[in-house]
Write a protein that holds these residues in place. Structure first.
Motif, short mmCIF file in Angstrom:
data_model
loop_
_atom_site.label_atom_id
_atom_site.label_comp_id
_atom_site.label_asym_id
_atom_site.label_seq_id
_atom_site.Cartn_x
_atom_site.Cartn_y
_atom_site.Cartn_z
N GLU A 1 -8.18 30.93 -6.73
CA GLU A 1 -8.81 29.79 -7.38
C GLU A 1 -8.96 28.62 -6.41
N ALA A 2 -7.91 28.36 -5.63
CA ALA A 2 -7.97 27.26 -4.66
C ALA A 2 -9.01 27.54 -3.58
N LEU A 3 -9.09 28.79 -3.14
CA LEU A 3 -10.07 29.14 -2.11
C LEU A 3 -11.50 28.94 -2.63
N LYS A 4 -11.73 29.23 -3.90
CA LYS A 4 -13.05 28.99 -4.48
C LYS A 4 -13.38 27.51 -4.52
N LEU A 5 -12.38 26.69 -4.87
CA LEU A 5 -12.59 25.25 -4.90
C LEU A 5 -12.85 24.71 -3.50
N LEU A 6 -12.18 25.31 -2.52
CA LEU A 6 -12.41 24.89 -1.13
C LEU A 6 -13.84 25.18 -0.71
N GLU A 7 -14.38 26.31 -1.15
CA GLU A 7 -15.76 26.65 -0.83
C GLU A 7 -16.74 25.67 -1.49
N LYS A 8 -16.43 25.23 -2.69
CA LYS A 8 -17.30 24.27 -3.37
C LYS A 8 -17.24 22.90 -2.68
#
Length: 249
Positions: free
Chosen positions: A82-89
């Motif tokens: 989940e954190a990695l996805k937010l980092l991509e955004k």
């Protein structure tokens, strides 16, 4: 309420171990919920992996530290999809353009205010086009979308502008407070480190602590001394030492 400037840079301290775990490096924002989902922690040792704290595990955010219940609440960055996805955004909000739903860019965001209990973003400080000073906080209920480089607001967002965040901070500074025991006249980070060292001294080591080059820092059964703590710090084994001691009977 806390602004991002008041949160980023704070030392991260675990209550159970009285242990300094690093400092707040950044805030990971979920654009869909309009809230901080994770606190990014920069470890004390630069060669260690960047860590995360899920916001629901934050106990408190004070003037001198961000606290969590225990160090187990800090997780590796790479372990959270989940954190990695937010980092991509990569939604930062600060320095984003402000555009109305009618398609007009009206300025930029210079700061955000966060509800420290929930992590919700309650306001985005707005600097209008052609000005250098903020005109107030755009309230969350007038934000339609948080994007990577832009936030979209309702056409009448200015009707809801508020300075309540700054006003409440000023009131808090002016109101008399009950007399309290003075805090130690030293850096709060140093104070907590000293507290942790005092906690460790005299405890018994339950497992050998060995440096990466093979040097034995402490043998099983040794009693922790200031010298052992100094060696463990130098070898990056301080946390390992903390986790492998028990109170001496």
């Amino acid at each position: 309420m806390k602004t991002s400037k008041e949160i980023i840079g704070l030392p991260v301290l675990s209550i159970a171990e009285v242990l300094n775990l690093g400092a707040v490096k950044d805030l990971l924002i979920n654009p869909e919920s309009g809230a901080v989902d994770f606190v990014v922690v920069e470890p004390k040792n630069s060669f260690h992996e960047t860590k995360l704290i899920p916001y629901q595990d934050v106990v408190g955010i004070g003037e001198d530290a961000l606290t969590i219940r225990n160090q187990d609440k800090v997780i590796p960055f790479s372990s959270s999809a989940e954190a990695l996805k937010l980092l991509e955004k990569d939604v930062k909000i600060i320095n984003s353009k402000v555009m109305t739903e009618k398609g007009t860019i009206v300025g930029t965001v210079s700061e955000i205010a966060v509800d420290e209990d929930t992590g919700k973003i309650i306001g985005s400080q707005w600097i209008p086009n052609g000005q250098q000073q903020p005109a107030g906080y755009i309230t969350a209920d007038t934000v339609i979308t948080y994007g990577r480089d832009m936030i979209i607001v309702t056409k009448d967002f200015q009707q809801g502008l508020t300075d309540d965040v700054s006003k409440e901070e000023l009131v808090a500074e002016q109101e008399p407070v009950a007399e309290q025991e003075p805090m130690p006249e030293q850096d709060p980070l140093k104070f907590f480190e000293d507290q942790q060292n005092q906690y460790l001294i005299g405890r018994r080591v339950t497992s050998a602590i060995v440096a990466d080059d093979g040097e034995v820092i402490a043998k099983e059964g040794d009693i922790v001394t200031p010298g052992i703590i100094e060696m463990a710090n130098a070898a990056g084994k301080y946390v390992e030492l903390t986790l492998n001691t028990v109170e001496e009977n």
